[in-house]
Design a protein around this motif. Sequence first.
Motif, PDB file in Angstrom:
ATOM      1  N   VAL A  51       0.830  -1.015  -0.081  1.00 37.94           N
ATOM      2  CA  VAL A  51       0.058   0.296  -0.334  1.00 37.94           C
ATOM      3  C   VAL A  51       1.262   1.042   0.246  1.00 37.94           C
ATOM      4  CG1 VAL A  51      -1.347   1.401   1.509  1.00 37.94           C
ATOM      5  CG2 VAL A  51      -1.809  -1.115   1.486  1.00 37.94           C
ATOM      6  N   GLY A  52       1.484   1.443  -1.163  1.00 37.15           N
ATOM      7  CA  GLY A  52       1.298   2.978  -1.437  1.00 37.15           C
ATOM      8  C   GLY A  52       3.710   1.866  -1.193  1.00 37.15           C
ATOM      9  N   ILE A  53       3.460   1.628  -1.373  1.00 35.44           N
ATOM     10  CA  ILE A  53       4.916   0.319  -1.165  1.00 35.44           C
ATOM     11  C   ILE A  53       5.089   0.174  -2.681  1.00 35.44           C
ATOM     12  CG2 ILE A  53       5.973  -0.614  -0.528  1.00 35.44           C
ATOM     13  CD1 ILE A  53       5.947   1.756   1.278  1.00 35.44           C
ATOM     14  N   ALA A  54       5.689   0.836  -3.417  1.00 35.88           N
ATOM     15  CA  ALA A  54       6.698  -0.229  -4.818  1.00 35.88           C
ATOM     16  C   ALA A  54       7.193   0.422  -5.864  1.00 35.88           C
ATOM     17  CB  ALA A  54       5.300   0.166  -5.762  1.00 35.88           C
ATOM     18  N   ASN A  55       7.781  -0.073  -6.080  1.00 39.66           N
ATOM     19  CA  ASN A  55       8.791   0.223  -7.091  1.00 39.66           C
ATOM     20  C   ASN A  55      10.018   1.338  -6.856  1.00 39.66           C
ATOM     21  OD1 ASN A  55       7.958  -0.009  -9.797  1.00 39.66           O
ATOM     22  ND2 ASN A  55       6.327   1.134  -8.913  1.00 39.66           N
ATOM     23  N   PHE A  56      10.672   2.230  -6.769  1.00 37.94           N
ATOM     24  CA  PHE A  56      12.290   2.381  -6.358  1.00 37.94           C
ATOM     25  C   PHE A  56      11.295   3.624  -5.296  1.00 37.94           C
ATOM     26  CE2 PHE A  56      14.152   6.175  -6.476  1.00 37.94           C
ATOM     27  CZ  PHE A  56      15.800   5.972  -6.480  1.00 37.94           C
ATOM     28  N   GLY A  57      11.210   4.240  -5.158  1.00 36.98           N
ATOM     29  CA  GLY A  57       9.899   4.831  -4.035  1.00 36.98           C
ATOM     30  C   GLY A  57       9.692   3.281  -3.121  1.00 36.98           C
ATOM     31  N   GLY A  58       9.208   2.960  -2.466  1.00 35.86           N
ATOM     32  CA  GLY A  58       9.271   2.057  -2.065  1.00 35.86           C
ATOM     33  C   GLY A  58      10.287   1.198  -1.402  1.00 35.86           C
ATOM     34  N   GLY A  59      11.418   0.804  -2.548  1.00 37.62           N
ATOM     35  CA  GLY A  59      12.826   0.671  -2.386  1.00 37.62           C
ATOM     36  C   GLY A  59      12.702   1.758  -1.617  1.00 37.62           C
ATOM     37  N   ILE A  60      13.362   2.879  -1.145  1.00 36.76           N
ATOM     38  CA  ILE A  60      14.052   3.260  -0.500  1.00 36.76           C
ATOM     39  C   ILE A  60      13.901   3.752   0.782  1.00 36.76           C
ATOM     40  CG2 ILE A  60      14.087   5.808  -0.147  1.00 36.76           C
ATOM     41  CD1 ILE A  60      15.691   4.667  -2.468  1.00 36.76           C
ATOM     42  N   ILE A  61      12.089   3.494   0.546  1.00 36.59           N
ATOM     43  CA  ILE A  61      11.343   3.832   2.148  1.00 36.59           C
ATOM     44  C   ILE A  61      12.011   2.178   3.168  1.00 36.59           C
ATOM     45  CG2 ILE A  61       8.733   3.554   3.135  1.00 36.59           C
ATOM     46  CD1 ILE A  61       7.554   4.872   1.541  1.00 36.59           C
ATOM     47  N   PHE A  62      12.068   0.788   1.938  1.00 37.46           N
ATOM     48  CA  PHE A  62      11.875  -0.075   3.177  1.00 37.46           C
ATOM     49  C   PHE A  62      13.403   0.092   3.522  1.00 37.46           C
ATOM     50  CE2 PHE A  62       7.908  -2.018   2.963  1.00 37.46           C
ATOM     51  CZ  PHE A  62       7.569  -3.054   3.301  1.00 37.46           C
ATOM     52  N   PHE A  84      14.932 -11.279  15.414  1.00 37.88           N
ATOM     53  CA  PHE A  84      15.856 -10.005  14.880  1.00 37.88           C
ATOM     54  C   PHE A  84      16.390 -10.033  14.249  1.00 37.88           C
ATOM     55  CE2 PHE A  84      14.917  -5.914  16.548  1.00 37.88           C
ATOM     56  CZ  PHE A  84      14.596  -5.647  17.567  1.00 37.88           C
ATOM     57  N   THR A  85      16.928 -11.146  13.539  1.00 36.32           N
ATOM     58  CA  THR A  85      18.150 -11.745  12.940  1.00 36.32           C
ATOM     59  C   THR A  85      16.979 -12.064  10.973  1.00 36.32           C
ATOM     60  OG1 THR A  85      19.248 -12.207  13.889  1.00 36.32           O
ATOM     61  CG2 THR A  85      19.445 -13.294  11.306  1.00 36.32           C
ATOM     62  N   LEU A  86      15.815 -12.801  11.734  1.00 38.10           N
ATOM     63  CA  LEU A  86      14.800 -13.404  11.079  1.00 38.10           C
ATOM     64  C   LEU A  86      13.974 -12.421  10.144  1.00 38.10           C
ATOM     65  CD1 LEU A  86      12.760 -15.830   9.154  1.00 38.10           C
ATOM     66  CD2 LEU A  86      11.998 -16.122  11.061  1.00 38.10           C
ATOM     67  N   TRP A  87      13.844 -11.362  11.144  1.00 37.84           N
ATOM     68  CA  TRP A  87      13.089 -10.530  10.276  1.00 37.84           C
ATOM     69  C   TRP A  87      13.670  -9.135   8.871  1.00 37.84           C
ATOM     70  CZ3 TRP A  87       8.568  -8.717   9.363  1.00 37.84           C
ATOM     71  CH2 TRP A  87       8.449  -6.866   9.431  1.00 37.84           C
ATOM     72  N   TRP A  88      15.352  -8.781  10.178  1.00 40.17           N
ATOM     73  CA  TRP A  88      15.857  -8.269   8.913  1.00 40.17           C
ATOM     74  C   TRP A  88      16.601  -9.161   7.497  1.00 40.17           C
ATOM     75  CZ3 TRP A  88      20.064  -9.167   6.105  1.00 40.17           C
ATOM     76  CH2 TRP A  88      21.046  -7.566   5.867  1.00 40.17           C
ATOM     77  N   LEU A  89      16.233 -10.538   7.855  1.00 41.04           N
ATOM     78  CA  LEU A  89      16.683 -11.629   6.673  1.00 41.04           C
ATOM     79  C   LEU A  89      15.220 -10.033   5.396  1.00 41.04           C
ATOM     80  CD1 LEU A  89      17.765 -12.331   4.199  1.00 41.04           C
ATOM     81  CD2 LEU A  89      17.207 -14.636   5.829  1.00 41.04           C
ATOM     82  N   LEU A  90      13.906 -11.109   5.923  1.00 40.82           N
ATOM     83  CA  LEU A  90      12.250 -10.411   5.646  1.00 40.82           C
ATOM     84  C   LEU A  90      12.369  -9.283   4.410  1.00 40.82           C
ATOM     85  CD1 LEU A  90      10.543 -11.923   4.899  1.00 40.82           C
ATOM     86  CD2 LEU A  90       8.851 -11.301   7.060  1.00 40.82           C
ATOM     87  N   VAL A  91      13.084  -8.394   5.788  1.00 39.16           N
ATOM     88  CA  VAL A  91      12.842  -7.185   5.428  1.00 39.16           C
ATOM     89  C   VAL A  91      14.059  -6.751   4.132  1.00 39.16           C
ATOM     90  CG1 VAL A  91      13.387  -4.422   6.248  1.00 39.16           C
ATOM     91  CG2 VAL A  91      12.097  -5.428   7.321  1.00 39.16           C
ATOM     92  N   ALA A  92      15.753  -6.603   4.472  1.00 36.30           N
ATOM     93  CA  ALA A  92      16.077  -7.318   3.094  1.00 36.30           C
ATOM     94  C   ALA A  92      15.292  -7.996   2.007  1.00 36.30           C
ATOM     95  CB  ALA A  92      17.307  -7.952   3.854  1.00 36.30           C
ATOM     96  N   LEU A  93      14.763  -9.028   2.094  1.00 34.96           N
ATOM     97  CA  LEU A  93      14.362  -9.396   0.977  1.00 34.96           C
ATOM     98  C   LEU A  93      13.567  -8.934  -0.082  1.00 34.96           C
ATOM     99  CD1 LEU A  93      14.298 -12.098  -0.960  1.00 34.96           C
ATOM    100  CD2 LEU A  93      13.275 -13.097   0.800  1.00 34.96           C
TER     101      LEU A  93
END
Length: 292
Positions: A51-62, A84-93
């Motif tokens: 939601v409001g997260i897509a493409n280049f801008g979404g990548g910047i936010i994440f 925390f490591t699992l959450w970090w990996l999920l967010v990174a992916l």
Amino acid sequence: MVNGAFFIQVGIIIIFFLNPETLNSTSQYLYTDSLSQSVQEATIGFRLIGVGIANFGGGIIFGLYLLSLTAFMVHDKQRINFTFTLWWLLVALISFLIARSSLVAIFLSLLYILLKGRREFIKFISQLILVIFIFLLLVMSTTDVSALLDSDIIRWGFEFLFSYFEAGEATTASTEHLLTMYILPDNHLTYIFGDGRFFDPVKGEYYMNTDVGYLRLIFYVGIIGMITFIQFVWTITTGICLPKSFLSKIPYYFFIFLIISNLKGFVDATQFFGIFLAFVYMKRVGAIAWQK
């Protein structure tokens, strides 16, 4: 609160990925302008979208959130754990599969951990390898690996690898297209003052058909305006640095991430910084009140 918001966003992204029909039926409500909607609709199926997260801008936010998460985790060494490591990996992916440019944030996050301490870095990498190993085992046991590797989202995400092994050259279509967008002004006045245009009102696209952040700023407000903008971002960066907290050093990594990202597209993350400005303000006001 921020973690909760991103947790919800991750859930929505996963739902949209597993059920594209839900995304298709709601896409018209996610964006207010036709340009953003058309770009988003063109990426359905091979990029993750929220939601409001897509493409280049979404990548910047994440990417910014990933850096924040890293700093928060490392600040309290007890947080460098499996969860925390699992959450970090999920967010990174997810950030990577939203926009490959978020790789910069992933590398900066790892650099931040490394510079914080060798012991913390080894501990984190060890846990990260374990999490990735378990994740791959789950994927291999529940998914048709050959079909997964041939899926649009995997081929897009790792296009540079597929390109290297299939064509002998590690490149991507977006990189090749980006190089064509490095269009320089043809007069001195535009260089200095810009043309005062960010979008082309006739064509309904970016002015001069360039998506490069620095060039868009030059065409809009000239080099003087571009330098002013960078100075503004730097001022906010130093303003959210809070000694003896997780915000002591990570804002500088924010700044580096944004500076590099503007080589790809225009980035204005001042709204994201506003969260930390509020945090710093409350901390400092609380400290003043306590001293009184």
